[in-house]
Write an enzyme that holds these catalytic residues in place. Sequence first.
Site, PDB file in Angstrom:
ATOM      1  N   LYS A 209      41.391 -39.217  30.109  1.00 45.56           N
ATOM      2  CA  LYS A 209      40.384 -39.362  29.041  1.00 45.56           C
ATOM      3  C   LYS A 209      41.075 -39.205  27.683  1.00 45.56           C
ATOM      4  CE  LYS A 209      36.139 -39.685  27.379  1.00 45.56           C
ATOM      5  NZ  LYS A 209      35.628 -38.678  26.542  1.00 45.56           N
ATOM      6  N   SER A 279      33.401 -42.078  18.918  1.00 44.00           N
ATOM      7  CA  SER A 279      32.968 -40.801  18.339  1.00 44.00           C
ATOM      8  C   SER A 279      33.739 -40.495  17.046  1.00 44.00           C
ATOM      9  CB  SER A 279      33.151 -39.673  19.353  1.00 44.00           C
ATOM     10  OG  SER A 279      34.474 -39.667  19.833  1.00 44.00           O
TER      11      SER A 279
END
Length: 327
Positions: A209, A279
């Site tokens: 990730k 984000s």
Amino acid sequence: MLEDHWYILGAGAIGSLFACQFERANIHSTLLIRSASSAHSLAEKTFKSIAVTFLDESKHNFSIQTQPSVQSSITGSKESLSTLPIQQLILATKAHQSQIAIDNIRSRLAEKAIIVVMQNGMGVAEQLQAQLPQCRIFVATTTEGAHRPTTNSLIHAGAGETWIGYLPSNGQKDYHTESITAQSIAKQWQKTVLSIHYDHNIIQRLWTKLAINCAINPLTVKYQCNNGALLKKPEALQLMEKVCQELQQVMTARGIHSPSNLFTTVKQVAKNTHSNISSMLQDNRNHQPTEIHFINGYIVNEGKTLGIPTPANQALALEITHVDIPK
Ligand code: KPL
């Protein structure tokens, strides 16, 4: 044995999503919030209303119990901070807000409190392991897509998966016991409609990730575009490839298995999430500090420790730290 009550520190999109899904599944939770202005009181308890739009576009209003995580100096509120011990906590703040958020509630943490760190980037769980050696630190990583158009509304925009595991800390804790606890946490959270799993090798998942965030998020800020648009810019693709090559070297040196072609994996994620505003770009557009230090900055530091040059990650970390906030 787990309690049926979680404190959630960080009332952003992911913290709020978990609070509402817990509520729906009868797992009790308390959101620890900085400002009481969006909350209302009822019979000595304070609640925050959150209007959630679910994946199928149905809507539901939740009333989530809240407690202030910090005494309000602005409103001069007489509200006193709770002293009830916190046994189970989800840390869902942005990585760079974690230290101050934990410091604010540190005196309430029970001696062997369970803390699940669930945020983008790396480094915070290790910091907490060093600072709070008596606490039991777990990590979770989620691909749920959620955003908060206002403080009292939440849109669950994309179904994802959440993985929970135990991050070994210099052999201080019993790996077997802590792995069983991580499995119990996953099992309890499976009462929600979210897709939750235990991962025996969570470090691998965290690094994958991290690699994806390193190779997509800062580029979306640099080129001010959504994830998918990066694939149409040759300059961005070139940079993405360099970032991936450095990551692959750092991961291999750390003994972390990386996908054989990280660049292909990253391009696939950018394609799958093509219309997402990353984000980091959301933070940038909201004039908020980004998590760059815990994403590419983390790789730069790891590279230094391992003697592996990471010029592409370093340049991005520097550029994004100083990037001009768009007008
Ligand atoms: O995790 C993400 C983020 O924006 O932080 C990706 C996978 C890049 C999706 O937007």
